[in-house]
Design a protein around this motif. Structure first.
Motif, short mmCIF file in Angstrom:
data_model
loop_
_atom_site.label_atom_id
_atom_site.label_comp_id
_atom_site.label_asym_id
_atom_site.label_seq_id
_atom_site.Cartn_x
_atom_site.Cartn_y
_atom_site.Cartn_z
N SER A 38 0.84 -1.19 0.00
CA SER A 38 0.00 0.00 0.00
C SER A 38 0.87 1.25 0.00
O SER A 38 1.82 1.35 0.78
CB SER A 38 -0.89 -0.03 1.24
N CYS A 39 0.52 2.19 -0.87
CA CYS A 39 1.24 3.46 -0.94
C CYS A 39 0.29 4.53 -1.46
O CYS A 39 -0.80 4.23 -1.94
CB CYS A 39 2.49 3.34 -1.82
N LEU A 40 0.72 5.78 -1.36
CA LEU A 40 -0.08 6.91 -1.81
C LEU A 40 0.73 7.78 -2.75
O LEU A 40 1.92 7.97 -2.54
CB LEU A 40 -0.53 7.75 -0.60
N GLY A 41 0.05 8.32 -3.74
CA GLY A 41 0.70 9.22 -4.67
C GLY A 41 0.37 8.86 -6.11
O GLY A 41 -0.41 7.93 -6.38
N SER A 42 0.99 9.60 -7.00
CA SER A 42 0.81 9.38 -8.42
C SER A 42 1.26 7.98 -8.78
O SER A 42 2.35 7.55 -8.41
CB SER A 42 1.64 10.43 -9.18
N GLU A 48 1.52 -0.72 -6.63
CA GLU A 48 1.04 -1.81 -5.78
C GLU A 48 0.80 -3.08 -6.59
O GLU A 48 1.24 -4.17 -6.20
CB GLU A 48 -0.25 -1.39 -5.07
N GLU A 49 0.11 -2.95 -7.71
CA GLU A 49 -0.19 -4.12 -8.53
C GLU A 49 1.06 -4.76 -9.11
O GLU A 49 1.19 -5.98 -9.14
CB GLU A 49 -1.16 -3.75 -9.65
N ALA A 50 2.00 -3.95 -9.56
CA ALA A 50 3.22 -4.49 -10.19
C ALA A 50 4.16 -5.13 -9.19
O ALA A 50 4.87 -6.07 -9.51
CB ALA A 50 3.94 -3.36 -10.94
N SER A 51 4.16 -4.62 -7.95
CA SER A 51 5.19 -5.07 -7.01
C SER A 51 4.66 -5.93 -5.87
O SER A 51 5.44 -6.42 -5.07
CB SER A 51 5.91 -3.86 -6.42
N PHE A 52 3.36 -6.12 -5.78
CA PHE A 52 2.79 -6.83 -4.63
C PHE A 52 3.46 -8.19 -4.39
O PHE A 52 3.77 -8.55 -3.27
CB PHE A 52 1.27 -7.02 -4.79
N SER A 53 3.70 -8.93 -5.45
CA SER A 53 4.35 -10.24 -5.33
C SER A 53 5.86 -10.16 -5.45
O SER A 53 6.54 -11.18 -5.45
CB SER A 53 3.81 -11.19 -6.40
N GLY A 54 6.39 -8.97 -5.58
CA GLY A 54 7.82 -8.76 -5.71
C GLY A 54 8.17 -8.31 -7.11
O GLY A 54 7.60 -8.79 -8.09
N LEU A 55 9.07 -7.36 -7.17
CA LEU A 55 9.47 -6.78 -8.44
C LEU A 55 10.95 -6.42 -8.35
O LEU A 55 11.38 -5.84 -7.36
CB LEU A 55 8.64 -5.52 -8.72
N SER A 64 12.50 6.03 -10.92
CA SER A 64 11.52 6.56 -11.86
C SER A 64 10.11 6.09 -11.48
O SER A 64 9.16 6.88 -11.44
CB SER A 64 11.86 6.12 -13.28
N LEU A 65 9.96 4.80 -11.19
CA LEU A 65 8.67 4.24 -10.81
C LEU A 65 8.12 4.88 -9.55
O LEU A 65 6.95 5.19 -9.44
CB LEU A 65 8.80 2.73 -10.59
N TYR A 66 9.00 5.13 -8.58
CA TYR A 66 8.57 5.59 -7.26
C TYR A 66 8.56 7.11 -7.11
O TYR A 66 8.18 7.62 -6.06
CB TYR A 66 9.47 4.95 -6.18
N ARG A 67 8.94 7.81 -8.15
CA ARG A 67 9.05 9.28 -8.10
C ARG A 67 7.79 9.96 -7.60
O ARG A 67 7.84 10.91 -6.84
CB ARG A 67 9.45 9.82 -9.46
N GLY A 68 6.62 9.51 -8.01
CA GLY A 68 5.36 10.17 -7.64
C GLY A 68 4.75 9.69 -6.33
O GLY A 68 3.71 10.19 -5.92
N ILE A 69 5.38 8.75 -5.68
CA ILE A 69 4.84 8.21 -4.43
C ILE A 69 5.34 9.07 -3.27
O ILE A 69 6.53 9.28 -3.11
CB ILE A 69 5.27 6.75 -4.22
N TYR A 70 4.41 9.56 -2.46
CA TYR A 70 4.82 10.40 -1.34
C TYR A 70 4.71 9.70 0.02
O TYR A 70 5.27 10.16 1.00
CB TYR A 70 4.03 11.73 -1.30
N GLN A 71 3.98 8.56 0.07
CA GLN A 71 3.90 7.82 1.33
C GLN A 71 3.76 6.34 1.06
O GLN A 71 2.91 5.92 0.28
CB GLN A 71 2.73 8.29 2.18
N THR A 72 4.60 5.56 1.71
CA THR A 72 4.49 4.11 1.66
C THR A 72 3.89 3.67 2.98
O THR A 72 4.41 4.00 4.05
CB THR A 72 5.87 3.45 1.48
#
Length: 120
Positions: A38-42, A48-55, A64-72
């Motif tokens: 679970s995370c919040l942001g762009s 969440e969907e891409a990494s839930f099982s591990g990425l 680049s993927l996590y740039r828009g996430i402001y809270q995990t």
């Protein structure tokens, strides 16, 4: 392992974007393995969907993927360099980080962010 708070004295959020500068001071990370529940942001739902099982991602792909996430809220981030696991950052319930790495890295993180104290 050290356990540090995810929110500072003034209530500021201490998320992965804050920790990356510390990671960069201690390690040369070329690969990340992440799992985010679970995370919040762009782009949060996609992350969440891409990494839930591990990425597994390169350092630049991860940033680049996590740039828009402001809270995990819940997630695990393992950093690797030259095939060796260097550190792990585990965030639990948007409350605290469990940080595992070299003794110097752990001491730095504890001194920088402060120990998490379980609410009474």
């Amino acid at each position: 392992m050290v356990i540090v708070r995810q929110h500072g004295e003034a209530g500021q959020l201490l998320d992965i974007s804050s920790l990356l500068a510390d990671v960069d001071c201690f390690f040369r990370t070329d690969q990340w393995q992440i799992s985010v529940e679970s995370c919040l942001g762009s782009n949060a739902l996609s992350v969440e969907e891409a990494s839930f099982s591990g990425l597994s991602l390169s350092d630049s792909e991860f940033r680049s993927l996590y740039r828009g996430i402001y809270q995990t809220i819940d997630g695990r981030f393992c950093g690797f360099g030259e095939g060796q696991r260097l550190f792990e950052l585990l965030v639990v319930d948007s409350s605290y980080w469990e940080v595992t790495g070299t003794p110097a890295f752990e001491a730095h993180i504890l001194a920088t962010y402060g120990a998490w104290v379980q609410p009474q």
